[in-house]
Design a protein around this motif. Structure first.
Motif, short mmCIF file in Angstrom:
data_model
loop_
_atom_site.label_atom_id
_atom_site.label_comp_id
_atom_site.label_asym_id
_atom_site.label_seq_id
_atom_site.Cartn_x
_atom_site.Cartn_y
_atom_site.Cartn_z
N ILE A 84 68.04 31.42 20.91
CA ILE A 84 67.57 32.76 21.17
C ILE A 84 67.52 33.55 20.05
CG2 ILE A 84 68.30 34.96 22.43
CD1 ILE A 84 69.84 33.33 24.80
N PHE A 117 63.27 41.83 30.60
CA PHE A 117 62.98 40.28 30.21
C PHE A 117 64.35 39.46 30.32
CE2 PHE A 117 60.80 43.02 27.03
CZ PHE A 117 59.51 42.51 27.12
N VAL A 162 64.25 32.84 18.54
CA VAL A 162 63.29 33.60 19.12
C VAL A 162 63.00 34.86 18.64
CG1 VAL A 162 62.24 34.02 21.68
CG2 VAL A 162 63.26 31.99 21.10
N SER A 218 66.31 37.81 29.39
CA SER A 218 66.71 36.50 28.48
C SER A 218 65.64 35.92 27.79
CB SER A 218 67.47 35.43 29.32
OG SER A 218 67.98 34.44 28.29
N PHE A 219 65.94 35.22 26.71
CA PHE A 219 64.79 34.44 25.97
C PHE A 219 65.13 32.91 25.67
CE2 PHE A 219 64.02 38.75 24.99
CZ PHE A 219 62.63 39.00 25.20
N VAL A 265 60.13 32.03 29.36
CA VAL A 265 60.42 32.70 27.84
C VAL A 265 58.95 32.92 27.56
CG1 VAL A 265 60.99 32.36 25.45
CG2 VAL A 265 62.57 31.67 27.46
N ASN A 270 57.57 35.93 28.88
CA ASN A 270 57.92 37.19 28.19
C ASN A 270 57.36 37.48 27.14
OD1 ASN A 270 59.93 37.83 30.44
ND2 ASN A 270 61.68 36.94 29.40
N LEU A 271 57.11 36.31 26.17
CA LEU A 271 56.73 36.76 25.00
C LEU A 271 55.19 37.00 25.01
CD1 LEU A 271 58.15 33.57 22.88
CD2 LEU A 271 58.84 36.17 22.89
#
Ligand code: B12
Ligand code: SF4
Length: 477
Positions: A401, A336, A404, A338-339, A353, A356-357
């Motif tokens: 971040i 991942f 999230v 980072s967010f 992001v 990723n989610l």
């Protein structure tokens, strides 16, 4: 011959690279070859004694591999070389770590390379060493493929490498690895292995111009960027080291699976499939395992979030097969990283992001559909990639971040206990970035062996890597 490799005490995993290299050497050169897994806290005196006992009257030829930037092992290699052993640095990054950082001759603070520590370095396929081992005394080094060494006139010489050949990639002797204990070398019984299916990473085959932000602590007023041509993710030294060579034939992969040790119930130990994009071929791989009646307990996968989403249906098909075969599929690591979209951009991760989610959502959904066959969470043994801190952190960004992470309950099942700080290897894309920043800002970041200490940029002198809010862990020299 013996190959020393970096290891974590208390672990029981195999080391495919060094163990395969040792197998190739034993099968093709007039040498026995073992791997010695050395943890940072291991007593170097005991190690030296074990080496003396192992070599007896014979001249020590000692390989080193995947040293993970460990300066204790760099010094140990130099000590052995100074005492008359032949020391050979092999494995990933062996070439760039031997040669040193770009421009070190003009910038003394840059990483000077390891040519004083090792007699030779050999980068690329292990079979290249056969020529060297047959001519160790004959002075025919100039003909040895992939070899790097210091010539008599002091200049560094690097011979062209051979390409990877599948016939050398089908066999690993997994019982050739040892640890050092009080009484000498003790066999390490491994509980997890690896199977190589793809060399390098398809994402690393793409070259792209990217614009990477200056470190946040240098851009208070005006936001500036460095324009760079990168291959794959900007922090990834594997992308630079191996690029993308392609996938191995299924027969080669099956031969490797056959080599894996078995547990007491007769099934193969769990293995990680070394393939950054395994889902399109996973059902076929399972079919071959079933047709050959090989009993496999668990396959660990490493995936990008976008390729995971794209191949969801292929994965479902594979999981249905895994169910009928009693095999567990563990999604052992998704990078991942980072967010935050801007940090993902600076890392040239090539995804957002949102992607990723969506991947997190799918991972959890699959657990409902395949509760016994599918694993993805921290408690099931997965360690997903989360890079923090980075040079681009600001208080606002970290607050975003965290929001999230909390909103999506990522700390519950997904993220590791500790994040990994951004590691900039001198030969990665970000190595070029930070040298550019140094040049234009008139700053010098401290080197920790082959790693560039970007966190040194705030005027501090010798501070350790910054502690992230989740704590930091993992590979740091
Ligand atoms: C699978 C894998 C693992 C496996 C197995 C590790 C292993 N060393 O085999 C596991 C999951 C255990 C693992 C863990 C870690 N890994 Co890892 N891993 C990989 C990965 C993805 C593939 C390695 C592999 O099996 N390749 C296939 C084999 C066949 O290729 P190869 O390794 O290049 O080996 C060939 C040649 O190079 C040569 N060769 C290898 N050694 C030697 C030695 C001599 C003397 C000679 C002549 C030739 C030779 O022979 C092989 C056959 O031709 C690589 C990245 C990559 N793609 O290379 C990272 C990589 C090896 N891992 C790395 C790191 C940092 C780690 C961790 C520290 C991560 C962490 N924070 O926990 C741990 C610690 C590992 C340890 N030593 O204890 C680094 C090592 C950096 C370095 N140059 O020292 C790499 C290069 C990735 C990276 N750049 O970050 N990893
Ligand atoms: S970090 Fe992973 S996806 Fe990115 S280039 Fe490296 S191996 Fe490929």
């Amino acid at each position: 011959m013996a190959i020393i490799a970096s290891y974590f005490a208390g672990e029981a995993y195999g080391l495919l690279g060094p163990q395969m290299a040792a197998t190739i050497i034993e099968d093709n050169a007039p040498y026995d070859c073992i791997v010695i897994a050395v943890a940072r806290e291991d007593d170097k005196g005991l190690l030296k004694k074990a080496l003396i006992d192992y070599f007896g009257q014979q001249r020590p030829v000692i390989g080193f591999s995947t040293l993970c930037g460990r300066e204790d092992l760099f010094s140990f290699a130099k000590e052995l070389k100074d005492e008359g052993a032949i020391t050979i640095l092999g494995g990933p990054q062996a070439d760039v770590d031997y040669l040193g950082e770009k421009g070190w001759q003009d910038y003394p603070h840059r990483f000077q390379g390891l040519s004083a520590n090792f007699t030779f370095s050999l980068h690329g396929p292990a079979e290249q060493i056969i020529h060297l081992l047959k001519h160790l005394d004959g002075g025919l080094q100039q003909d040895a493929p992939g070899l790097l060494y210091v010539r008599r006139d002091g200049a560094l010489r690097q011979n062209p490498e051979k390409v990877w050949e599948e016939k050398f990639l089908e066999k690993v002797r997994w019982n050739n690895i040892y640890r050092v204990k009080e009484g000498g070398l003790v066999p390490l019984r491994i509980a997890a292995g690896q199977v190589l299916q793809q060399i390098g990473c398809p994402y690393a085959a793409r070259q792209k111009w990217v614009k990477i932000d200056y470190p946040a602590f240098l851009t208070q007023k005006d936001a500036r960027k460095v324009k760079l041509l990168v291959r794959g993710c900007s922090f990834c030294d594997v992308a630079v080291d191996k690029g993308f060579f392609g996938e191995l034939d299924i027969e080669t992969v099956m031969r490797q699976i056959r080599c894996l040790p078995e547990t007491e119930d007769g099934s193969k130990i769990p293995f990680e499939l070394v393939n950054e994009n395994p889902l399109p071929g996973l059902a076929r791989l399972l079919g071959e395992i079933r047709d050959r009646e090989i009993r496999v307990s668990q396959i660990d996968l490493i995936l990008r979030a976008d390729w995971f989403l794209r191949a969801a249906e292929m994965l479902r098909e594979a999981l249905r097969m895994a169910r009928s075969m009693g095999i567990r599929i563990l999604l052992a690591a998704v990078g991942f990283e980072s967010f935050d979209d801007e940090i993902l951009c600076n890392l040239n991760k090539g995804l957002s992001v949102e992607t990723n989610l969506q991947a997190v959502h799918l991972m959890r959904q699959l657990k409902d559909e395949f509760p016994s066959e599918w694993g993805y969470s921290r408690v099931e043994g997965a360690t997903h990639g989360f890079i923090h801190p980075t040079p681009w952190d600001t208080a606002q960004r970290w607050a975003n971040i965290q929001e999230v992470l909390l909103q999506n309950h990522l700390l519950d099942d997904l993220l590791p206990d500790h994040s990994t700080p951004l590691i900039i290897h001198h030969a990665s894309g970000l190595g070029d970035w930070i040298r550019e920043v140094e040049g234009s800002e008139g700053v010098e970041f401290k080197r920790y062996g082959s790693i560039i200490g970007w966190w040194q940029g705030e005027g501090s002198t010798d501070s350790p890597p910054p502690e992230g809010p989740l704590g930091t862990s993992g590979f740091f020299p």
